[in-house]
Design a protein around this motif. Structure first.
Motif, PDB file in Angstrom:
ATOM      1  N   ASP A 105       0.269 -12.686 -11.448  1.00 10.17           N
ATOM      2  CA  ASP A 105      -0.866 -12.664 -12.216  1.00 10.17           C
ATOM      3  C   ASP A 105      -1.586 -14.309 -11.834  1.00 10.17           C
ATOM      4  O   ASP A 105      -1.006 -14.968 -11.191  1.00 10.17           O
ATOM      5  CB  ASP A 105      -0.610 -12.987 -13.746  1.00 10.17           C
ATOM      6  CG  ASP A 105      -2.040 -12.954 -14.756  1.00 10.17           C
ATOM      7  OD1 ASP A 105      -2.932 -12.371 -14.307  1.00 10.17           O
ATOM      8  OD2 ASP A 105      -1.873 -12.912 -15.966  1.00 10.17           O
ATOM      9  N   THR A 106      -2.946 -14.245 -12.358  1.00 13.08           N
ATOM     10  CA  THR A 106      -3.748 -15.622 -11.789  1.00 13.08           C
ATOM     11  C   THR A 106      -4.279 -15.885 -13.081  1.00 13.08           C
ATOM     12  O   THR A 106      -4.608 -15.307 -14.003  1.00 13.08           O
ATOM     13  CB  THR A 106      -4.689 -15.355 -10.564  1.00 13.08           C
ATOM     14  OG1 THR A 106      -5.466 -14.055 -10.983  1.00 13.08           O
ATOM     15  CG2 THR A 106      -4.031 -14.895  -9.304  1.00 13.08           C
ATOM     16  N   SER A 107      -4.651 -17.428 -12.956  1.00 17.50           N
ATOM     17  CA  SER A 107      -5.276 -18.000 -14.248  1.00 17.50           C
ATOM     18  C   SER A 107      -6.830 -17.486 -14.143  1.00 17.50           C
ATOM     19  O   SER A 107      -7.465 -17.473 -15.108  1.00 17.50           O
ATOM     20  CB  SER A 107      -5.184 -19.492 -13.791  1.00 17.50           C
ATOM     21  OG  SER A 107      -5.672 -19.767 -12.688  1.00 17.50           O
TER      22      SER A 107
ATOM     23  N   ALA B 268      -0.961  -5.106  -2.660  1.00 20.32           N
ATOM     24  CA  ALA B 268       0.476  -5.401  -3.194  1.00 20.32           C
ATOM     25  C   ALA B 268       1.250  -5.430  -2.092  1.00 20.32           C
ATOM     26  O   ALA B 268       1.286  -4.698  -1.256  1.00 20.32           O
ATOM     27  CB  ALA B 268       0.770  -4.493  -4.533  1.00 20.32           C
ATOM     28  N   ASN B 269       2.297  -6.365  -2.214  1.00 17.05           N
ATOM     29  CA  ASN B 269       3.338  -6.425  -1.385  1.00 17.05           C
ATOM     30  C   ASN B 269       2.952  -6.963   0.073  1.00 17.05           C
ATOM     31  O   ASN B 269       3.408  -6.650   0.925  1.00 17.05           O
ATOM     32  CB  ASN B 269       4.203  -5.086  -1.234  1.00 17.05           C
ATOM     33  CG  ASN B 269       4.919  -4.733  -2.667  1.00 17.05           C
ATOM     34  OD1 ASN B 269       5.536  -5.549  -3.122  1.00 17.05           O
ATOM     35  ND2 ASN B 269       4.740  -3.368  -2.628  1.00 17.05           N
TER      36      ASN B 269
ATOM     37  N   VAL C  23       0.901  -7.459  -7.144  1.00 16.49           N
ATOM     38  CA  VAL C  23      -0.275  -6.503  -7.601  1.00 16.49           C
ATOM     39  C   VAL C  23      -1.276  -6.893  -6.496  1.00 16.49           C
ATOM     40  O   VAL C  23      -1.339  -8.019  -5.914  1.00 16.49           O
ATOM     41  CB  VAL C  23      -0.562  -6.749  -8.871  1.00 16.49           C
ATOM     42  CG1 VAL C  23       0.525  -6.250  -9.972  1.00 16.49           C
ATOM     43  CG2 VAL C  23      -0.967  -8.433  -9.097  1.00 16.49           C
ATOM     44  N   PRO C  24      -2.377  -6.239  -6.305  1.00 16.86           N
ATOM     45  CA  PRO C  24      -3.302  -6.520  -5.510  1.00 16.86           C
ATOM     46  C   PRO C  24      -4.184  -7.630  -5.902  1.00 16.86           C
ATOM     47  O   PRO C  24      -4.421  -7.807  -7.332  1.00 16.86           O
ATOM     48  CB  PRO C  24      -4.417  -5.256  -5.766  1.00 16.86           C
ATOM     49  CG  PRO C  24      -3.381  -4.172  -5.937  1.00 16.86           C
ATOM     50  CD  PRO C  24      -2.509  -4.850  -6.794  1.00 16.86           C
TER      51      PRO C  24
ATOM     52  N   PRO D 200       1.613  -7.347   5.852  1.00  7.65           N
ATOM     53  CA  PRO D 200       2.548  -6.614   7.309  1.00  7.65           C
ATOM     54  C   PRO D 200       2.094  -5.426   7.722  1.00  7.65           C
ATOM     55  O   PRO D 200       1.882  -4.374   6.833  1.00  7.65           O
ATOM     56  CB  PRO D 200       3.947  -6.626   6.524  1.00  7.65           C
ATOM     57  CG  PRO D 200       3.536  -7.749   5.109  1.00  7.65           C
ATOM     58  CD  PRO D 200       2.161  -7.428   4.895  1.00  7.65           C
ATOM     59  N   PHE D 201       2.378  -5.113   9.170  1.00  8.60           N
ATOM     60  CA  PHE D 201       2.020  -3.882   9.651  1.00  8.60           C
ATOM     61  C   PHE D 201       3.765  -3.046   9.316  1.00  8.60           C
ATOM     62  O   PHE D 201       4.568  -3.606   9.004  1.00  8.60           O
ATOM     63  CB  PHE D 201       1.912  -3.973  10.937  1.00  8.60           C
ATOM     64  CG  PHE D 201       0.710  -4.806  11.386  1.00  8.60           C
ATOM     65  CD1 PHE D 201      -0.373  -4.371  10.798  1.00  8.60           C
ATOM     66  CD2 PHE D 201       0.701  -5.739  12.361  1.00  8.60           C
ATOM     67  CE1 PHE D 201      -1.783  -5.137  11.217  1.00  8.60           C
ATOM     68  CE2 PHE D 201      -0.600  -6.194  12.971  1.00  8.60           C
ATOM     69  CZ  PHE D 201      -1.794  -5.974  12.207  1.00  8.60           C
TER      70      PHE D 201
END
Length: 429
Positions: free
Chosen positions: A269-271, A289-290, A308-309, A321-322
């Motif tokens: 989460d973000t503020s 995500a990830n 999460v995105p 990451p590939f």
């Protein structure tokens, strides 16, 4: 406010009727300042120990960095020699922090600290120490500090500190012992946590460089550029003057969100959040995500795996990451490259590393994803152990604060009619 039966209202709050409240000076034979004259000319590699304000920790003296003075110089201040059981209170640094002088430092000196010599027949040194270090004591010092840039506490303030205390030394000693046991347990957890962190750092050094290979894996590692391991995406900030760009559904990460994780690995989460319009108006991109978000401006190389995105501000470079690259492994690799990233930074006002610099930055990696995953799994398990210890330490500190509030106000009594009793049995640290 109605006071419960058996208690009374005092200047320091509600306490049991058989407790008393007195200023510290009435409970002490002496309250004085340690050596306050210039002493640098008398410093030696050995001699008489002289404690400073920075040696004073809550409840104990840190003797890992001691000063020594000559015996001739010390003799001039023999009236200030410390006795076992004296209290040393810091005047500067962390004003009000107090420790007890242990037996092995009888006869030592102190430099510009406050010295309290308790009246042993009336009050226990250990009890006084925990009371002064309690929330009530420290709040008093915060309200009575003097000075401009560097706040300090003077002897007058210390003398007038009101102390609430039980009628018998047996109860005072029982309270001090209970809280000392809690401190000892906290210290043991802190030491164990420090050891676990050191072990993890050693494991990262061994496993992420290929110096120590896990069973079942062979073959040389490859040198790869970060741009060959992940797509590197930047962030951006929508105009703050356009309210339609903000408070949407898209998570928007700033360095503060990473700091708030306090070393934890995952970001969920973000503020703050932005709208789709805000995303389109800026150079920010959605990070799937990830992936890994990493600070790249001012503070360099602080990482988290976004569960999460998210989008980020312009103070990030983010790694998607590939296929064939394990995100957890890459996360640990990036953590170990912080100093290398900083060495490449440019900028006169603040440090910043660019996307192009990161793309050509070289690291050594296993050729198979299976080995990457195996290494990451071991390090993740270590992180799990560390996180569990941190949670336990936090809970223990909270419980100790609760104990102090109960014991130093008489809400929980450990002694009754001269006999030890334990209330709240079964509450474990």
């Amino acid at each position: 406010m109605e006071v419960k039966s058996g208690f009374k209202q005092t200047e320091v709050g509600v306490i049991p009727k058989d407790w008393d409240v007195k200023p510290l000076h009435s409970l002490a034979d002496r309250i004085m300042v340690g050596i306050a004259s210039a002493a640098t000319h008398a410093y030696r590699d050995r001699g008489v120990v002289m404690f400073r304000n920075q040696n004073i920790k809550p409840g104990y003296l840190d003797d890992s960095d001691l000063l020594y003075i000559t015996e001739d110089y010390e003799r001039t201040f023999k009236n200030k020699r410390l006795k076992a059981g004296d209290l040393l209170t810091a005047r500067t640094g962390y004003p009000g922090t107090t420790s007890i002088v242990p037996t092995q430092y009888e006869g030592a000196q102190s430099f510009t600290t406050l010295i309290t010599r308790p009246r042993r027949e009336v009050v226990d040194s250990g009890y006084l120490c925990v009371f002064i270090n309690s929330e009530a004591g420290q709040t008093y010092f915060e309200q009575n500090q003097i000075g401009g840039g560097q706040k300090n506490v003077n002897a007058g303030s210390l003398k007038n500190l009101l102390i609430a205390f039980p009628p018998t030394k047996a109860e005072q000693e029982a309270i001090a012992e209970a809280l000392s046991d809690a401190d000892a347990f906290i210290e043991s957890l802190e030491q164990l946590l420090a050891k676990k962190r050191q072990v993890k750092q050693g494991a990262m050094q061994e496993l992420l460089t290929g110096k120590n290979r896990l069973p079942g894996f062979r073959g040389e590692w490859e040198v790869k550029r970060l741009g060959e391991l992940a797509e590197i995406r930047s962030g951006g900030t929508p105009s703050t003057t356009q309210p339609q760009f903000w408070d949407g559904d898209i998570l928007w990460c700033t360095p503060t969100d990473i700091t708030a994780l306090n070393g934890l690995k995952y970001l969920s989460d973000t503020s703050r959040k932005i709208s789709l319009l805000g995303l389109k108006s800026s150079s920010a991109e959605i990070i799937p995500a990830n992936s890994i978000v990493m600070t790249s401006r001012a503070t360099i190389g602080e990482c988290a795996i976004n569960r999460v995105p998210v989008s980020t501000n312009q103070g990030f470079k983010n790694f998607v990451p590939f296929e064939g690259v394990d995100v957890e492994f890459l996360y640990y690799v990036l953590l170990t490259q912080k100093q290398g990233f900083i060495s490449l930074c440019s900028g006169s006002t603040f440090l910043e590393i660019g996307k192009a610099q990161l793309a050509i930055f070289e690291v050594c990696v296993p050729t198979t994803k299976a080995e990457q995953e195996a290494i990451a799994s071991i390090l993740s398990d270590m992180d799990g152990e560390i996180a569990a210890l941190e949670a336990r330490l936090t809970k223990t500190r909270q419980l100790k604060q609760g104990m102090m509030q109960e014991l130093l106000t008489g809400k929980t009594r450990l002694v009754d009619s001269g006999k030890l009793i334990v209330k709240n049995e079964g509450k474990e640290l």
